[in-house]
Design an enzyme around this catalytic site. Structure first.
Site, PDB file in Angstrom:
ATOM      1  N   GLU A  58       7.407   1.866  14.732  1.00 53.31           N
ATOM      2  CA  GLU A  58       8.140   2.593  13.704  1.00 53.31           C
ATOM      3  C   GLU A  58       8.034   4.074  14.023  1.00 53.31           C
ATOM      4  OE1 GLU A  58       6.686   0.744   9.888  1.00 53.31           O
ATOM      5  OE2 GLU A  58       8.720  -0.079   9.982  1.00 53.31           O
TER       6      GLU A  58
ATOM      7  N   CYS B 116      -3.532   0.071   6.787  1.00 52.29           N
ATOM      8  CA  CYS B 116      -3.575  -0.880   7.907  1.00 52.29           C
ATOM      9  C   CYS B 116      -4.312  -0.338   9.118  1.00 52.29           C
ATOM     10  CB  CYS B 116      -2.155  -1.236   8.305  1.00 52.29           C
ATOM     11  SG  CYS B 116      -1.161   0.236   8.563  1.00 52.29           S
TER      12      CYS B 116
ATOM     13  N   ASN C 244       0.803  -1.236   0.000  1.00 55.86           N
ATOM     14  CA  ASN C 244       0.000   0.000   0.000  1.00 55.86           C
ATOM     15  C   ASN C 244       0.831   1.278   0.000  1.00 55.86           C
ATOM     16  OD1 ASN C 244       0.830  -0.638   2.558  1.00 55.86           O
ATOM     17  ND2 ASN C 244      -1.105  -0.113   3.545  1.00 55.86           N
TER      18      ASN C 244
ATOM     19  N   GLU D 131       4.744  -4.923  11.877  1.00 55.74           N
ATOM     20  CA  GLU D 131       3.690  -3.925  11.638  1.00 55.74           C
ATOM     21  C   GLU D 131       2.596  -4.612  10.843  1.00 55.74           C
ATOM     22  OE1 GLU D 131       3.293  -1.031  12.788  1.00 55.74           O
ATOM     23  OE2 GLU D 131       5.258  -0.579  13.601  1.00 55.74           O
TER      24      GLU D 131
HETATM   25  P1  NAD Z   1       1.181  -9.893   3.094  1.00 59.31           P
HETATM   26  O1  NAD Z   1       1.307 -10.326   4.510  1.00 59.31           O
HETATM   27  O2  NAD Z   1       0.516 -10.765   2.134  1.00 59.31           O
HETATM   28  O3  NAD Z   1       2.633  -9.610   2.494  1.00 59.31           O
HETATM   29  C1  NAD Z   1       3.530  -8.706   3.108  1.00 59.31           C
HETATM   30  C2  NAD Z   1       4.937  -9.014   2.658  1.00 59.31           C
HETATM   31  O4  NAD Z   1       5.366 -10.238   3.236  1.00 59.31           O
HETATM   32  C3  NAD Z   1       5.099  -9.175   1.149  1.00 59.31           C
HETATM   33  O5  NAD Z   1       6.294  -8.555   0.757  1.00 59.31           O
HETATM   34  C4  NAD Z   1       5.190 -10.688   0.981  1.00 59.31           C
HETATM   35  O6  NAD Z   1       5.900 -11.087  -0.158  1.00 59.31           O
HETATM   36  C5  NAD Z   1       5.918 -11.087   2.246  1.00 59.31           C
HETATM   37  N1  NAD Z   1       5.720 -12.458   2.680  1.00 59.31           N
HETATM   38  C6  NAD Z   1       4.643 -13.264   2.508  1.00 59.31           C
HETATM   39  N2  NAD Z   1       4.838 -14.451   3.093  1.00 59.31           N
HETATM   40  C7  NAD Z   1       6.066 -14.414   3.666  1.00 59.31           C
HETATM   41  C8  NAD Z   1       6.847 -15.340   4.436  1.00 59.31           C
HETATM   42  N3  NAD Z   1       6.389 -16.549   4.742  1.00 59.31           N
HETATM   43  N4  NAD Z   1       8.066 -14.955   4.873  1.00 59.31           N
HETATM   44  C9  NAD Z   1       8.527 -13.726   4.603  1.00 59.31           C
HETATM   45  N5  NAD Z   1       7.848 -12.805   3.872  1.00 59.31           N
HETATM   46  C10 NAD Z   1       6.629 -13.149   3.413  1.00 59.31           C
HETATM   47  O7  NAD Z   1       0.511  -8.447   3.180  1.00 59.31           O
HETATM   48  P2  NAD Z   1       0.015  -7.526   1.965  1.00 59.31           P
HETATM   49  O8  NAD Z   1      -1.213  -8.140   1.409  1.00 59.31           O
HETATM   50  O9  NAD Z   1       1.162  -7.198   1.089  1.00 59.31           O
HETATM   51  O10 NAD Z   1      -0.349  -6.192   2.747  1.00 59.31           O
HETATM   52  C11 NAD Z   1      -1.556  -5.985   3.371  1.00 59.31           C
HETATM   53  C12 NAD Z   1      -1.434  -6.245   4.852  1.00 59.31           C
HETATM   54  O11 NAD Z   1      -0.393  -5.443   5.422  1.00 59.31           O
HETATM   55  C13 NAD Z   1      -2.683  -5.874   5.596  1.00 59.31           C
HETATM   56  O12 NAD Z   1      -2.973  -6.828   6.579  1.00 59.31           O
HETATM   57  C14 NAD Z   1      -2.317  -4.552   6.241  1.00 59.31           C
HETATM   58  O13 NAD Z   1      -3.082  -4.226   7.367  1.00 59.31           O
HETATM   59  C15 NAD Z   1      -0.876  -4.751   6.555  1.00 59.31           C
HETATM   60  N6  NAD Z   1      -0.189  -3.462   6.709  1.00 59.31           N
HETATM   61  C16 NAD Z   1       0.254  -3.090   7.948  1.00 59.31           C
HETATM   62  C17 NAD Z   1       0.862  -1.859   8.130  1.00 59.31           C
HETATM   63  C18 NAD Z   1       1.354  -1.408   9.492  1.00 59.31           C
HETATM   64  O14 NAD Z   1       2.192  -0.531   9.549  1.00 59.31           O
HETATM   65  N7  NAD Z   1       0.889  -1.967  10.584  1.00 59.31           N
HETATM   66  C19 NAD Z   1       1.039  -1.005   7.043  1.00 59.31           C
HETATM   67  C20 NAD Z   1       0.576  -1.426   5.788  1.00 59.31           C
HETATM   68  C21 NAD Z   1      -0.030  -2.655   5.635  1.00 59.31           C
END
Ligand code: NAD
Length: 485
Positions: A459, A285, A154, A251
């Site tokens: 962060e 998020c 995002n 996060e």
């Molecule tokens: P996701 O968990 O599918 O992927 C996040 C990242 O993790 C990607 O780069 C992905 O390739 C990687 N990944 C996936 N499986 C992994 C593994 N087993 N080991 C290591 N890396 C792995 O999330 P998304 O769909 O890209 O993003 C949306 C999510 O992120 C939502 O739940 C949102 O709330 C959260 N988010 C949180 C914050 C925050 O600061 N708290 C900010 C933005 C988004």
């Protein structure tokens, strides 16, 4: 045919672009049209190895560089980012589909804020002198080593610097893996660090899917992992980091409550609720997706809310008048639409929106549900799209209990003009990042992060320094050793 946003190569390692077409393809589509804009490849084991070796070598020298000089490099990178804001914002829009009206103001600019903040702060981060009578001890704040950053899709530019800036400021190096959905922006940040005078290998970018993230997290050369992603991924990454006692910042996602009392300024509260659900097409998020409205004002609130929602300007993200762009991908659009269908099936009242916008790209309408109950799927699971659920409540005690009835705890908000109630309610909410008469601000000066299933660590702010450094204690004996042997 040249693709519109094609970078020189997929990865940026040791100061240069590197390609390895043996990796699994990553196709980049502009979410507003579905046009393919770049072709990249996931990192092979050789690419991962090269990135980690480069990061390990660069970190040793960088840790010896005076903090004030490290800070200067970061602040130069911030200046370059600000000077190139237009170009970086357009790229962010191609990568994510978010409208320029947003990207020009919150993406590259917040990345620059982080670099300025940590670049300015780091020279004043010092240890302590601890008097012990004749003897004494002192502490040093030392780097962790090689940090791995893993991003969500995002805010690709912002996330790359929210992790990179404190990591580098503290004397670490970084290997950053962007989301496979938005791989383009972090490459520009890696280029800019080199232009700003960072040594080759200090900030590397490798592309890839979850398996590449997994390989990075479990590599013994890595000392710290910082993930921005879903709660589900967070559990896996945290467990993998713990297996080798690595430092970790998580996060993760949220299902945050936004509580609107009947004494609130309703227009202002509606503005807050819309910001909390529709910004970045709902892909934030910390979004306040569970909007609790006190009974007396609920219908009036809904009427005005739907008028203002229907007036949101949806369209071409490159038009600066556009307020609402597409979902990041077709897959994410389909996930959100499946939640909309569940909301309808389970008996929620669709107030406005709820449909895919036919034509090019992955657009859906800004969507509001009312009469949502606490057990419905749309009330319990993170949707990560522009779907607001409105709940009715009567008393403060009731709403606090319902707001806290979730495994997640990223953010929470309250709108009221009773300031003692505002603080009392915020105090009772299980959330790491809270808002009173406001929503979704995330200035670099203030800590950002969650409690419960929404993660660990923070962060931004001075708090981030503790998550990218560790203490070394040195005991100094000034006389003879007092030994019984
Ligand atoms: P996701 O968990 O599918 O992927 C996040 C990242 O993790 C990607 O780069 C992905 O390739 C990687 N990944 C996936 N499986 C992994 C593994 N087993 N080991 C290591 N890396 C792995 O999330 P998304 O769909 O890209 O993003 C949306 C999510 O992120 C939502 O739940 C949102 O709330 C959260 N988010 C949180 C914050 C925050 O600061 N708290 C900010 C933005 C988004």
């Amino acid at each position: 045919m040249t693709l519109k946003c094609q970078p020189n190569a997929s990865h940026f390692i040791n100061g240069a672009y590197v390609e390895d077409t043996a990796g699994k393809p990553i196709d980049c589509f502009y979410p507003a049209t579905g046009e393919k804009v770049a072709q990249l490849y996931s990192a092979t084991p050789a690419i991962i190895d090269a990135a980690l070796s480069a990061a390990q070598a660069a970190q040793k020298q960088w840790a010896k560089t005076a903090p004030v000089e490290r800070g200067r490099v970061l602040r130069r990178a911030a200046d370059i980012i600000r000077a190139r804001n237009q170009e970086l914002s357009v790229l962010e829009t191609y990568d994510t589909g978010k409208p320029l009206q947003e990207t020009l103001y919150v993406d590259a600019t917040s990345a620059a804020d982080a670099l300025e903040y940590f670049g300015g702060l780091i020279a004043s981060v010092t240890g302590e002198h601890i008097p012990l009578g004749d003897n004494w001890a002192y502490t040093k704040r030392i780097p962790l080593g090689v940090c791995v950053g893993i991003g969500a899709w995002n805010y690709p530019t912002q996330i790359s610097c929210w992790k990179g800036a404190p990591a580098l400021a503290c004397g670490n190096s970084m290997v950053f893996k962007p989301s496979e959905m938005t791989p383009l922006c972090a490459l520009k940040i890696a280029e800019i660090f080199i232009e700003a005078g960072a040594p080759a290998g200090l900030y590397n970018v490798v592309q890839g899917y979850g398996d590449v993230g997994g390989a990075l997290v479990s590599d013994p050369r890595v000392d710290k992992v910082s993930l921005t992603g879903s709660a589900e991924t967070g559990k896996k990454v945290y467990a993998a980091a713990a297996a080798n006692m690595k430092h970790a910042t998580m996060e993760l996602g949220g299902k945050s409550p936004l509580i609107i009392f009947d004494d609130a300024d309703v227009e202002n509260a509606i503005g807050g609720a819309l910001l909390a659900n529709m910004y970045s097409t709902g892909q934030v998020c910390s979004n306040g997706t569970r909007v609790f409205v006190q009974k007396g004002i609920k219908e009036a609130f809904l009427k005005r809310l739907s008028e203002r929602t229907e007036a949101i300007k949806v369209g071409d993200p490159m038009d600066e008048e556009t307020q609402f762009g597409p979902m990041v991908s077709k897959g994410q659009r389909d996930i959100v639409m499946s939640y909309v269908a569940k909301g309808i099936d389970e008996g929620a009242r669709l107030v406005t929106g709820g449909h895919v916008i036919e034509g090019e790209g992955y657009f859906i309408q800004p969507t509001i549900f009312a009469d949502v109950t606490d057990t419905m799927t749309i009330a319990r699971e993170e949707i990560f799209g522009p779907v607001m659920s409105v709940f009715e409540f009567e008393t403060e005690e009731e709403v606090i209990a319902r707001a806290n009835d979730t495994e997640l705890g990223l953010a929470a908000g309250v709108f009221t003009n009773d300031f003692t109630r505002a603080h009392r309610v915020i105090d009772a909410l299980d959330a790491g990042t809270c808002y009173i008469n406001s929503y979704n601000d995330a200035p670099v000066e203030a800590p950002f992060g969650g409690v419960k299933g929404s993660g660990i660590g923070r962060e931004n702010s001075k708090a981030a320094i503790e998550h990218y450094s560790q203490l070394k204690t040195v005991y100094v004996g000034m006389g003879s050793v007092d030994s019984p042997y």
